[in-house]
Design a protein around this motif. Structure first.
Motif, PDB file in Angstrom:
ATOM      1  N   VAL A  76       0.844  -1.191   0.000  1.00 14.48           N
ATOM      2  CA  VAL A  76       0.000   0.000   0.000  1.00 14.48           C
ATOM      3  C   VAL A  76       0.880   1.242   0.000  1.00 14.48           C
ATOM      4  N   ILE A  77       0.550   2.188  -0.861  1.00 18.22           N
ATOM      5  CA  ILE A  77       1.324   3.429  -0.964  1.00 18.22           C
ATOM      6  C   ILE A  77       1.029   4.310   0.240  1.00 18.22           C
ATOM      7  N   GLY A  78       2.097   4.787   0.890  1.00 17.79           N
ATOM      8  CA  GLY A  78       1.956   5.677   2.028  1.00 17.79           C
ATOM      9  C   GLY A  78       2.087   7.136   1.639  1.00 17.79           C
ATOM     10  N   GLU A  79       1.687   8.003   2.550  1.00 19.63           N
ATOM     11  CA  GLU A  79       1.775   9.455   2.337  1.00 19.63           C
ATOM     12  C   GLU A  79       3.227   9.853   2.079  1.00 19.63           C
ATOM     13  N   ASP A  80       3.440  10.630   1.016  1.00 21.55           N
ATOM     14  CA  ASP A  80       4.740  11.185   0.630  1.00 21.55           C
ATOM     15  C   ASP A  80       5.752  10.120   0.203  1.00 21.55           C
ATOM     16  N   GLU A  81       5.280   8.922  -0.126  1.00 16.98           N
ATOM     17  CA  GLU A  81       6.201   7.880  -0.596  1.00 16.98           C
ATOM     18  C   GLU A  81       6.397   7.974  -2.107  1.00 16.98           C
ATOM     19  N   PRO A  82       7.626   7.734  -2.590  1.00 17.94           N
ATOM     20  CA  PRO A  82       7.842   7.673  -4.038  1.00 17.94           C
ATOM     21  C   PRO A  82       7.331   6.357  -4.604  1.00 17.94           C
ATOM     22  N   VAL A  83       6.875   6.421  -5.836  1.00 19.63           N
ATOM     23  CA  VAL A  83       6.400   5.240  -6.563  1.00 19.63           C
ATOM     24  C   VAL A  83       7.192   5.176  -7.873  1.00 19.63           C
ATOM     25  N   PHE A  84       7.989   4.126  -8.006  1.00 23.36           N
ATOM     26  CA  PHE A  84       8.845   3.945  -9.178  1.00 23.36           C
ATOM     27  C   PHE A  84       8.124   3.110 -10.225  1.00 23.36           C
ATOM     28  N   LEU A  85       8.137   3.583 -11.470  1.00 24.22           N
ATOM     29  CA  LEU A  85       7.482   2.907 -12.587  1.00 24.22           C
ATOM     30  C   LEU A  85       8.511   2.624 -13.680  1.00 24.22           C
ATOM     31  N   GLU A  86       8.485   1.416 -14.225  1.00 31.11           N
ATOM     32  CA  GLU A  86       9.294   1.097 -15.407  1.00 31.11           C
ATOM     33  C   GLU A  86       8.458   0.194 -16.306  1.00 31.11           C
ATOM     34  N   PHE A  87       8.080   0.728 -17.468  1.00 29.13           N
ATOM     35  CA  PHE A  87       7.184   0.017 -18.374  1.00 29.13           C
ATOM     36  C   PHE A  87       7.840  -0.126 -19.738  1.00 29.13           C
ATOM     37  N   GLY A  88       7.395  -1.141 -20.479  1.00 29.26           N
ATOM     38  CA  GLY A  88       7.838  -1.312 -21.860  1.00 29.26           C
ATOM     39  C   GLY A  88       6.800  -2.085 -22.652  1.00 29.26           C
ATOM     40  N   SER A  89       6.044  -1.403 -23.503  1.00 28.11           N
ATOM     41  CA  SER A  89       5.077  -2.086 -24.349  1.00 28.11           C
ATOM     42  C   SER A  89       5.810  -2.827 -25.462  1.00 28.11           C
ATOM     43  N   SER A  90       5.089  -3.709 -26.143  1.00 32.50           N
ATOM     44  CA  SER A  90       5.679  -4.462 -27.252  1.00 32.50           C
ATOM     45  C   SER A  90       4.873  -4.223 -28.518  1.00 32.50           C
ATOM     46  N   TRP A  91       5.574  -3.820 -29.579  1.00 31.00           N
ATOM     47  CA  TRP A  91       4.944  -3.618 -30.882  1.00 31.00           C
ATOM     48  C   TRP A  91       5.760  -4.422 -31.898  1.00 31.00           C
ATOM     49  N   GLU A  92       5.158  -5.458 -32.464  1.00 32.76           N
ATOM     50  CA  GLU A  92       5.886  -6.395 -33.332  1.00 32.76           C
ATOM     51  C   GLU A  92       7.171  -6.869 -32.646  1.00 32.76           C
ATOM     52  N   ARG A  93       7.053  -7.143 -31.344  1.00 35.21           N
ATOM     53  CA  ARG A  93       8.118  -7.629 -30.461  1.00 35.21           C
ATOM     54  C   ARG A  93       9.156  -6.561 -30.118  1.00 35.21           C
ATOM     55  N   TYR A  94       9.059  -5.344 -30.617  1.00 30.89           N
ATOM     56  CA  TYR A  94      10.027  -4.286 -30.301  1.00 30.89           C
ATOM     57  C   TYR A  94       9.567  -3.524 -29.060  1.00 30.89           C
ATOM     58  N   THR A  95      10.514  -3.225 -28.170  1.00 30.02           N
ATOM     59  CA  THR A  95      10.203  -2.565 -26.901  1.00 30.02           C
ATOM     60  C   THR A  95      11.071  -1.336 -26.705  1.00 30.02           C
ATOM     61  N   ALA A  96      10.417  -0.213 -26.423  1.00 29.77           N
ATOM     62  CA  ALA A  96      11.095   1.025 -26.035  1.00 29.77           C
ATOM     63  C   ALA A  96      10.694   1.338 -24.591  1.00 29.77           C
ATOM     64  N   PRO A  97      11.507   0.962 -23.602  1.00 34.88           N
ATOM     65  CA  PRO A  97      11.127   1.142 -22.196  1.00 34.88           C
ATOM     66  C   PRO A  97      11.265   2.587 -21.730  1.00 34.88           C
ATOM     67  N   MET A  98      10.624   2.862 -20.597  1.00 36.41           N
ATOM     68  CA  MET A  98      10.716   4.180 -19.971  1.00 36.41           C
ATOM     69  C   MET A  98      10.477   4.040 -18.474  1.00 36.41           C
ATOM     70  N   MET A  99      11.212   4.827 -17.692  1.00 33.19           N
ATOM     71  CA  MET A  99      11.036   4.920 -16.242  1.00 33.19           C
ATOM     72  C   MET A  99      10.430   6.271 -15.882  1.00 33.19           C
ATOM     73  N   SER A 100       9.679   6.281 -14.780  1.00 36.08           N
ATOM     74  CA  SER A 100       9.170   7.527 -14.213  1.00 36.08           C
ATOM     75  C   SER A 100       9.004   7.314 -12.716  1.00 36.08           C
ATOM     76  N   THR A 101       9.061   8.391 -11.954  1.00 34.55           N
ATOM     77  CA  THR A 101       8.820   8.318 -10.514  1.00 34.55           C
ATOM     78  C   THR A 101       7.840   9.411 -10.120  1.00 34.55           C
ATOM     79  N   ALA A 102       6.830   9.016  -9.361  1.00 33.67           N
ATOM     80  CA  ALA A 102       5.870   9.962  -8.805  1.00 33.67           C
ATOM     81  C   ALA A 102       5.874   9.825  -7.287  1.00 33.67           C
ATOM     82  N   VAL A 103       5.430  10.850  -6.605  1.00 32.50           N
ATOM     83  CA  VAL A 103       5.371  10.848  -5.141  1.00 32.50           C
ATOM     84  C   VAL A 103       3.924  11.057  -4.720  1.00 32.50           C
ATOM     85  N   ALA A 104       3.456  10.208  -3.810  1.00 27.80           N
ATOM     86  CA  ALA A 104       2.069  10.300  -3.328  1.00 27.80           C
ATOM     87  C   ALA A 104       1.981  11.387  -2.264  1.00 27.80           C
ATOM     88  N   GLY A 105       2.208  12.601  -2.692  1.00 26.62           N
ATOM     89  CA  GLY A 105       2.249  13.738  -1.773  1.00 26.62           C
ATOM     90  C   GLY A 105       3.371  14.672  -2.177  1.00 26.62           C
TER      91      GLY A 105
END
Length: 395
Positions: free
Chosen positions: A238-267
């Protein structure tokens, strides 16, 4: 109906119906590989990496844990797959011959594969391929003679795959677009009391709805202190107040992947979180400036180290400032053909593509990760993904 009859019946109706790559593109790839083989003195290649098979033939399946291989020589492409994969071999691949074996009977692998390789005196292997099984290679070497096999085959394919064609760049751009949609959708649901899994689910939903295929890696979401540990994933936290949330995603299109990271803070983000974000941004700019033809991967890594130096004593960083991406399969979107790291002497070339995974981590406390997938141009690195490089505060 056995798998041989199944293959023949399917071929009558659907042969090549899901070929993901134009034949002209496959022709060019195979021609360049055969030229490299001739120059290296190799009469044949035995390839087992699913991404190599895809790159040269179009063959793809989500079941990549079973033995499959491709024999490449001067005239023919011979694909060997288990009985359960003869369907994908027929509809997705362009090859000269498909050798099937009963899924449950690995003894059927060796004889037809040895027959395909027997005419060749020099056979290249990729010894670092996870798909090269000792239980297959040892009997082949015993039968044909170990002296015929060389360990330099994988490098020939890697050199081709490292520089992307216009078609491949288009696939990576589409993956980048969909990845960005997933990141932004996931950020919208971040708030205290929400679980990390709910954030991952929203990101996955957005990417799948926008057209992503099955992904080489599931969406990665970690919260608070867990974001300070590399390569863990969402686990009902569970996300707590003022905690960072790290995201790293990579969709696949014809098996090719362009990943990206982002970080958000719940506060509200702390000053130290902003400091790590600033270090990521400075490192990214230094890398992009250094990623130009003629500079080596080592040159760029040294530039990255200099930019990351203000936080290097406190924060863990893997030492790999970038890794090549392209067509890939589970369990990873890392292509493995090139790494921006110290000691890597290879020079950049235009249209190489790297993910720059910049995430300094304070062990046991938090990590701040922000990244883009970047194409090499004559003027330096050019992002394919559309990260805004902000530390998003979700008040």
């Amino acid at each position: 109906m056995d798998h041989h009859a199944y293959r023949r019946a399917l071929a009558e109706r659907l042969a090549g119906s899901e070929l993901p790559v134009p034949e002209a593109e496959l022709d060019g790839r195979c021609r360049r590989l055969r030229e490299a083989m001739a120059k290296a003195g190799l009469e044949a290649l035995l390839l087992t990496d699913p991404a190599d098979l895809y790159y040269l033939t179009g063959y793809h399946t989500f079941e990549v844990s079973v033995h499959a291989c491709l024999v490449v020589d001067a005239r023919r492409l011979v694909l060997q797959v288990p009985s359960i994969e003869t369907g994908p071999a027929v509809v997705t691949a362009r090859v000269d011959e498909v050798l099937g074996y009963r899924w449950e009977n690995l003894e059927e692998v060796i004889e037809p594969l040895a027959d395909a390789l027997a005419p060749h005196r020099t056979i290249g292997l990729d010894p670092m391929s996870a798909g090269l099984r000792h239980g297959v290679l040892a009997p082949l070497q015993a039968r044909l003679g170990a002296e015929r096999f060389r360990d330099d085959g994988g490098a020939l394919v890697d050199a081709l795959r490292l520089v992307k064609s216009p078609l491949e760049l288009d696939c990576l751009r589409e993956s980048a677009r969909i990845t960005g949609l997933g990141i932004r959708a996931a950020r919208e649901v971040i708030a205290p009391g929400v679980t990390d899994g709910a954030v991952a689910a929203e990101g996955a939903r957005a990417m799948l709805a926008a057209g992503s295929e099955f992904m080489s890696l599931q969406p990665i979401v970690t919260v608070g202190p867990r974001s300070g540990t590399i390569h863990v994933n969402h686990k009902r936290r569970v996300i707590g107040e003022d905690e960072p949330v790290f995201l790293e995603f990579g969709s696949s299109w014809e098996r090719y992947t362009a990943p990206m990271m982002s970080t958000a803070v719940a506060g509200r983000a702390s000053a130290e979180m902003h400091e790590l974000r600033d270090a990521c941004r400075a490192t990214f700019e230094a890398l992009c400036a250094a990623m130009r033809p003629g500079n080596t991967f080592d040159d760029a890594a040294r530039a990255g180290e200099a930019a990351l130096a203000p936080v290097a004593d406190r924060a863990f960083f893997s030492g790999v400032f970038g890794y090549s991406v392209g067509a890939q399969f589970p369990p990873s979107w890392v292509e493995g053909t090139g790494f921006i790291a110290r000691g890597q002497a290879r020079a950049f070339e235009t249209d190489m593509v790297f993910h720059l995974p910049l995430c300094p981590r304070l062990p046991g406390r938090f990590g701040i990760g922000i990244s883009d997938t970047v194409r090499v141009t004559p003027n330096g690195g050019e992002p394919l993904t559309d990260n805004d490089w902000q530390l998003h505060e979700r008040a």
